[in-house]
Design a protein around this motif. Structure first.
Motif, mmCIF file in Angstrom:
data_model
loop_
_atom_site.group_PDB
_atom_site.id
_atom_site.type_symbol
_atom_site.label_atom_id
_atom_site.label_comp_id
_atom_site.label_asym_id
_atom_site.label_seq_id
_atom_site.Cartn_x
_atom_site.Cartn_y
_atom_site.Cartn_z
ATOM 1 N N SER A 37 -6.922 -25.495 100.279
ATOM 2 C CA SER A 37 -6.843 -26.885 99.851
ATOM 3 C C SER A 37 -7.139 -27.049 98.365
ATOM 4 O O SER A 37 -8.172 -26.594 97.866
ATOM 5 N N LYS A 89 -2.549 -30.765 97.264
ATOM 6 C CA LYS A 89 -2.035 -30.530 98.621
ATOM 7 C C LYS A 89 -2.906 -29.506 99.338
ATOM 8 O O LYS A 89 -3.662 -28.751 98.715
ATOM 9 N N THR A 143 -0.618 -30.991 104.153
ATOM 10 C CA THR A 143 -1.188 -32.333 104.110
ATOM 11 C C THR A 143 -1.562 -32.668 102.669
ATOM 12 O O THR A 143 -1.427 -31.830 101.766
ATOM 13 N N ALA A 144 -2.057 -33.874 102.486
ATOM 14 C CA ALA A 144 -2.524 -34.277 101.162
ATOM 15 C C ALA A 144 -3.675 -33.376 100.708
ATOM 16 O O ALA A 144 -4.366 -32.761 101.525
ATOM 17 N N ILE A 166 -7.343 -32.367 99.293
ATOM 18 C CA ILE A 166 -8.679 -32.830 99.689
ATOM 19 C C ILE A 166 -9.692 -32.264 98.701
ATOM 20 O O ILE A 166 -9.752 -31.045 98.487
ATOM 21 N N GLN A 199 -12.882 -40.409 104.631
ATOM 22 C CA GLN A 199 -11.573 -40.309 103.985
ATOM 23 C C GLN A 199 -10.909 -38.966 104.315
ATOM 24 O O GLN A 199 -9.697 -38.898 104.544
ATOM 25 N N THR A 219 -9.621 -38.993 107.895
ATOM 26 C CA THR A 219 -8.370 -39.752 108.028
ATOM 27 C C THR A 219 -7.167 -38.876 107.718
ATOM 28 O O THR A 219 -6.134 -38.933 108.394
ATOM 29 N N ILE A 220 -7.273 -38.050 106.685
ATOM 30 C CA ILE A 220 -6.180 -37.128 106.350
ATOM 31 C C ILE A 220 -5.952 -36.144 107.491
ATOM 32 O O ILE A 220 -4.810 -35.885 107.908
ATOM 33 N N GLU A 269 -2.393 -36.575 109.283
ATOM 34 C CA GLU A 269 -1.404 -35.644 108.734
ATOM 35 C C GLU A 269 -1.442 -34.244 109.346
ATOM 36 O O GLU A 269 -0.419 -33.561 109.376
#
Length: 287
Positions: free
Chosen positions: A7, A11, A28-29, A31, A40, A43-44, A48
């Motif tokens: 991570s 991304k 995923t996004a 982190i 937060q 949630t990802i 995702e």
């Protein structure tokens, strides 16, 4: 079955695998617990990651992440992982360890991360033995995409760019002073915003002004990081990350100036990590 996460701030690359190979890959996004709290991050994971794992549940999770440099920050990620995977064992480590394992294997060397942010360490083949601290985009991040973006945007706002270059930049991103300041000072991940301008700089890298910024970016990184490691000219200096990969020509020029020998330059540590963990799984299975 294990789940490996690589991570960054931009991304996260997830691989579900066993000793035979990778069975699922999910993006995923990014982190970074330096900027995101546990909720937060959760949630990802929930929105995702989980929907794309096809109901597979890992036995063990190995998470390597940007910003995972203290027990408090690591706990934020661990809590989110445990909430999503309550029956899995989770290990959260710094992305420096991922870089060192992927770049150096079992050999000593300097491992450097040049992506959205930057970091580095001296690795003895088994563990990280020295680390010049990464100070983040406000005080440091030399060599990174965020540092490049900050140099470019600062020059733009101070009217230091040639007119043609400034116009091209403004039109590409629809820039306004207020928009820039809002993105830098009032969003959760300003370094990600600044790093987006690295793509523009790569396209314009033959422009003398842009090339000088890229060269200065890597010079600052060597001066403040690589050159601080004892014996850095005697072991390979290795790099992982999109900035190192895409600006490798200039990186080689700067390294040569300091008498450093560049070993590996790779865009992502994922393949190296897969190999490392496959070897561990093979050893475990043979016991």
């Amino acid at each position: 079955m294990i789940l490996i996460a690589d991570s960054g701030s931009t991304k996260t690359d997830w691989r579900m695998m066993d000793a035979s190979g990778v069975h699922e890959q999910v993006f995923t996004a990014g982190i970074n617990p330096q900027y995101l709290d546990s909720n937060q991050i959760y949630t990802i994971f929930e929105q995702e990651l989980l929907p794309n794992l096809k109901e597979k549940t890992p036995t063990v999770i190995y998470y390597y992440g940007a910003g995972c440099s203290s027990p408090e920050r690591n706990l934020r990620v661990e809590q989110a992982l445990q909430k999503v995977f309550p029956n899995s064992e989770a290990h959260v480590d710094h992305d420096l360890l991922a870089a060192a394992r992927a770049l150096c294997g079992h050999q000593p060397g300097v491992a450097c991360i040049l992506g959205t942010g930057s970091n580095s360490c001296l690795y003895d083949g088994k563990k990280v033995v020295d680390n010049v601290p990464s100070l983040g985009f406000l005080m440091g991040d030399e060599g990174s995409g965020a540092y490049l973006g900050k140099m470019l945007i600062r020059a733009y706002l101070y009217r230091e760019l040639p007119e043609e270059l400034a116009t091209s930049l403004k039109n590409r991103y629809n820039l306004t002073k207020d928009g820039i300041l809002d993105a830098v000072y009032y969003t959760d991940m300003p370094s990600t915003y600044l790093a987006t301008f690295a793509k523009f700089m790569h396209e314009k890298r033959k422009d003398p002004v842009v090339h000088a910024m890229i060269h200065e970016n890597f010079t600052d990184f060597f001066e403040r990081h690589v050159c601080k490691y004892k014996g850095f000219t005697e072991v390979p200096v290795n790099f992982v990350g999109s900035v190192a990969f895409h600006f490798s020509d200039t990186l080689h020029q700067v390294a040569k100036k300091y008498g450093a020998h560049i070993g590996n330059i790779i865009q992502s540590p994922s393949e190296g990590l897969i190999k490392y963990h496959q070897e561990l799984l093979a050893v475990t299975d043979n016991k």
